[in-house]
Design a protein around this motif. Structure first.
Motif, PDB file in Angstrom:
ATOM      1  N   GLY A  48      30.559 -38.020 -14.784  1.00  0.00           N
ATOM      2  CA  GLY A  48      31.151 -37.057 -15.698  1.00  0.00           C
ATOM      3  C   GLY A  48      31.679 -35.816 -15.018  1.00  0.00           C
ATOM      4  O   GLY A  48      31.695 -34.734 -15.610  1.00  0.00           O
ATOM      5  N   CYS A  81      24.752 -30.797 -14.653  1.00  0.00           N
ATOM      6  CA  CYS A  81      25.482 -32.055 -14.881  1.00  0.00           C
ATOM      7  C   CYS A  81      24.968 -33.160 -13.957  1.00  0.00           C
ATOM      8  O   CYS A  81      24.816 -34.314 -14.369  1.00  0.00           O
ATOM      9  N   THR A  85      28.306 -33.805 -19.227  1.00  0.00           N
ATOM     10  CA  THR A  85      29.497 -34.011 -18.409  1.00  0.00           C
ATOM     11  C   THR A  85      30.402 -32.800 -18.535  1.00  0.00           C
ATOM     12  O   THR A  85      30.183 -31.935 -19.384  1.00  0.00           O
TER      13      THR A  85
END
Length: 607
Positions: A240, A283, A374
Motif C-alpha cells: 500500500g 503503514c 495504506t
C-alpha cells in the motif's frame, strides 16, 4: 467479508510475536521523532535561510512553515534505463505540489546501480552493499528537518529496498513511492535467452548477441522480465505504498503522468497536520510485510527479496525469516506465469490483469490482509482495482471475473500451482533457498557429483573446456556477503541451461545470489552460513555426491558423517581490490547472514 486463511494468520502471529519488543521500540522511536524531533518550526533562522536559498520560486510559500514541504529523494541517472525516466519528475512534482497548496524540494540523490551492466564483472561485488549505501544516502537526504513528507523515486533491484530502509528511520513522515514504469516490449525474453545459450555454445557471434540484447533492452523504463525490479513494484502495491495500480503503467503515457500527479496530491492529504495522517512507519507494519511476502510468492518473484524483505522489515522493528517464507509458500497459490516463470513479460502481465487482479484474487481467497493502513483510502481493496484514463480524469475500474489471458494470470480457484514459488532447503551444507516456480518438477530432485569452484569465471572456463558435460552439481563458494559482497551469478545461467538442454542432471549450489531473471536450472542459493568463516559448504570436495531435494526441503553432501566432521574448511581466497571494492571492506566484514538481511548496517545498528 472473507475469512483470513488460518496459516496466513498463524504466520502473521509468529511475525508479530517475534517482533514484539523490537517493533515496540521502533514505534516509540518514530513517536519521539514526531513529537520532539527536528522540524522546520524549531530550526534557527540561519538554518532555514540555507534551506530556502536554492528555491527562489517557493521561498515565500515555505517561510510560514504552515504547509507541507515534501522532500524528493531521487535515484535518477540516465545510465540505468528504469531511472532515466525520472529526469523531469522533480520539476513536474513541484508544479503539482503547488496545485495542492504545498511545496517540494529535491532533498537528495541516491546511487542507483544497474546490475544488468555489472553482471559478471567486478562492479557486481558492490551491488548488494549499494542497497545499504542508498539507505544511508536516504537518511542523509531526510536529516535536515526541512520536510513534513517525502516522495521516494526509485524502482530497481537495490534501490527500492534501500530507499525504504533509510526512509523507515524517519517513519513519522508520510511517504509515497513513485515508480516510473516498464519499457515497452522488445525482443521476447525467451528469444533473448535462446541467443544467449547459442552464444555460450559458440553458435552465435558477439554481434548477433549484442543485436539481441539491444532489441530486448531498447528504451527507458524497467526491463520487461519479472526480476527483482518488477518484483519490487508488486510488493509496493501489496504494502500500500504506491498510488493504486502505479506499478506497470508505461513511461511517457498520460496515465503514468496522472498517477504521479495523484501521488503528490495524496501526500498533501495524509500530512501530519490533517485528519488523515498516515506515517510510513505505521503503514509498514507486520501485516504489510506479510502481504509483501505473499504477493512475491503468488507471482513467482525474485529470490533476492528473501534478503531484501527481511532487511526492510528489520528497519521497521519487524522480524521476518525464511521459515515464514517457507510456510507461506506452501499455502499461497501461484497465480501468474511471467518470464522467467513463463513466456509473458510484465507488459503482457499488466494487460492481462496485472498486480491489481492478483491482489483482488488473494483478497477473495482470504490469502492477503485487507485491513492495513495504506497511503490510499480503503485499505488493500483500493489496490484491487485498475487505473485508467476517462478523458483527462484518472479513474479506477473493477476487473472482470477472469483475466483477459489465463495463460498469464489466473483466479485463486484455478491457479497454476497450489503452492508459491520458493522452498527452503536444509542439511549438512547449511540452509539455502530455491525458486522452484520456473523449474520443471522433474528437476526438483538432483543428485550428482560435485564440481567445486571459487568464482563464476572458473565455471565458465570449465564449461568451455567440456569438463562439465555430465550430471553435476556445480558448487560456487566464497560468494557470500562477507567474502565478496554476494554478487549475483547470473552469467552462469546460459552455460548451466545448455548443460540441462543436453540432457544432463544439473544444479547450482552457492552462498552467492542469482539474478531475479534466472529460471529453469535448480539453484540452491544464499547458502548460510557462508563459506568464509567456517560455513560447511567449505568442506565440499570435487566428486562428493550432493543431493538437492526441493520436494523434501533437503540439501546435503552424502558423505560419511565421521569423515565430514573431520574435514577442514578450505581457506578463502584473498579479497580482491579494484573497481572500488576495497572501499566496502567494512561492510563486508560486519555483514550478517543472508537470512538476516546481509547487512553490516543492520547488524551494527541494533535494529
Amino acid at each position: 467479508m472473507t475469512t483470513l486463511h488460518p496459516e496466513i494468520a498463524a504466520v502473521t502471529d509468529r511475525v508479530i510475536a517475534n517482533s514484539r519488543d523490537s517493533r515496540a521500540a521502533y514505534l516509540a522511536l518514530i513517536d519521539r521523532e514526531r513529537e520532539n524531533g527536528v522540524d522546520r518550526p524549531m530550526l534557527g533562522c540561519a538554518n532555514l535561510a540555507h534551506g530556502y536559498a536554492g528555491t527562489d520560486e517557493d521561498r515565500d510559500r515555505m517561510r510560514p512553515a504552515s504547509a507541507m514541504n515534501v522532500g524528493i529523494v531521487t535515484a535518477y541517472n540516465d545510465m540505468l534505463s528504469a531511472h532515466a525516466t525520472y529526469y523531469r519528475y522533480p520539476e513536474q512534482m513541484k508544479v503539482w505540489a503547488r496545485e495542492a497548496g504545498i511545496t517540494a524540494q529535491v532533498a537528495g540523490g541516491v546511487p542507483a546501480m544497474c546490475d544488468g551492466v555489472t553482471q559478471g564483472y567486478p562492479g557486481m561485488e558492490l551491488s548488494l552493499f549499494s542497497r545499504d549505501t542508498i539507505a544511508l544516502s536516504t537518511a542523509v537526504a531526510l536529516s535536515h528537518g526541512m520536510f513534513e513528507g517525502a516522495a521516494l523515486l526509485g524502482i530497481c533491484d537495490k534501490i527500492v529496498p534501500g530507499l525504504l530502509m533509510g526512509a523507515l528511520r524517519f517513519g513519522h513522515l508520510p511517504m509515497v513511492l513513485i515508480p516510473g514504469g516498464p519499457m515497452r516490449s522488445g525482443l521476447a525474453n525467451k528469444d533473448k535467452a535462446a541467443v544467449r545459450e547459442r552464444y555460450a555454445e559458440g553458435k552465435a557471434s558477439r554481434e548477433e548477441l549484442l543485436d539481441a540484447e539491444i532489441a530486448a533492452y531498447h528504451g527507458k523504463g524497467t526491463c520487461t522480465f519479472y526480476g527483482t525490479a518488477n518484483s519490487n513494484q508488486m510488493m509496493m502495491e501489496a504494502m500500500g505504498l504506491h498510488v493504486p495500480g502505479a506499478a506497470f503503467a508505461n513511461p511517457g503515457t498520460k496515465l503514468r503522468q496522472e498517477l504521479t500527479r495523484k501521488a503528490v496530491h495524496r501526500l498533501a492529504e495524509i500530512g501530519w497536520d490533517g485528519d488523515d495522517y498516515r506515517p510510513l512507519g505505521r503503514c509498514v507494519d507486520e501485516k504489510a510485510i506479510v502481504n509483501a511476502a505473499i504477493v512475491l510468492l503468488a507471482t513467482g518473484g525474485s529470490t533476492n527479496h528473501l534478503i531484501h524483505l527481511p532487511a526492510i522489515a528489520r528497519c521497521a522493528g519487524i522480524v521476518l525469516d525464511w521459515e515464514d517464507f517457507d510456510r507461506l509458500s506452501k499455502t499461497v497459490p501461484l497465480l501468474t506465469r511471467v518470464y522467467p516463470n513463463g513466456s509473458a513479460d510484465v507488459n503482457m502481465f499488466e494487460d492481462a490483469g496485472g498486480p491489481s487482479f492478483v491482489i483482488r484474487e488473494l483478497l477473495k481467497g482470504g490469502l492477503l490482509h485487507g485491513d492495513v493502513l495504506t497511503i490510499a483510502d480503503g485499505g488493500m481493496a483500493a489496490y484491487s482495482r485498475k487505473p485508467d484514463m476517462e478523458g483527462d480524469a484518472l479513474v479506477w475500474r473493477d476487473h472482470a471475473e477472469r483475466s483477459s489471458d489465463e495463460s498469464i494470470v489466473r483466479t485463486v480457484d484455478a491457479p497454476f500451482s497450489p503452492e508459491g514459488g520458493f522452498r527452503i532447503l536444509q542439511g549438512n551444507l547449511g540452509r539455502a533457498c530455491i525458486k522452484v516456480s520456473a523449474v520443471d518438477p522433474d528437476r526438483w530432485i538432483i543428485e550428482a557429483p560435485a564440481r567445486v569452484f571459487s568464482d563464476q569465471a572458473q565455471v565458465q572456463a570449465a564449461f568451455k573446456a567440456g569438463e562439465l558435460d555430465r550430471d553435476v552439481v556445480v558448487v560456487v563458494r566464497h560468494q557470500g556477503p562477507r567474502a565478496n559482497g554476494m554478487p549475483e551469478l547470473h552469467k552462469l545461467t546460459p552455460p548451466l541451461g545448455v548443460l540441462q538442454n543436453r540432457g544432463f542432471r544439473v544444479a547450482l549450489v552457492t552462498d552467492g545470489r542469482m539474478s531475479g531473471a534466472s529460471g529453469k536450472v535448480p539453484c540452491a542459493i544464499h547458502l548460510s552460513p557462508e563459506a568464509l568463516g567456517g560455513g560447511p559448504v567449505g568442506k565440499v570436495r570435487d566428486g562428493d555426491l550432493v543431493r538437492l531435494d526441493a520436494e523434501a526441503g533437503v540439501l546435503t553432501a552424502l558423505v560419511d558423517p565421521a569423515e565430514w566432521a573431520a574435514r577442514e574448511v578450505v581457506e578463502a581466497p584473498p579479497a580482491l581490490q579494484g573497481t572500488g571494492r576495497e572501499l566496502f571492506g567494512l561492510m563486508r566484514h560486519g555483514a550478517s547472514e543472508a537470512e538476516a538481511g546481509a547487512s553490516a548496517m543492520l547488524a551494527m545498528s541494533g535494529f
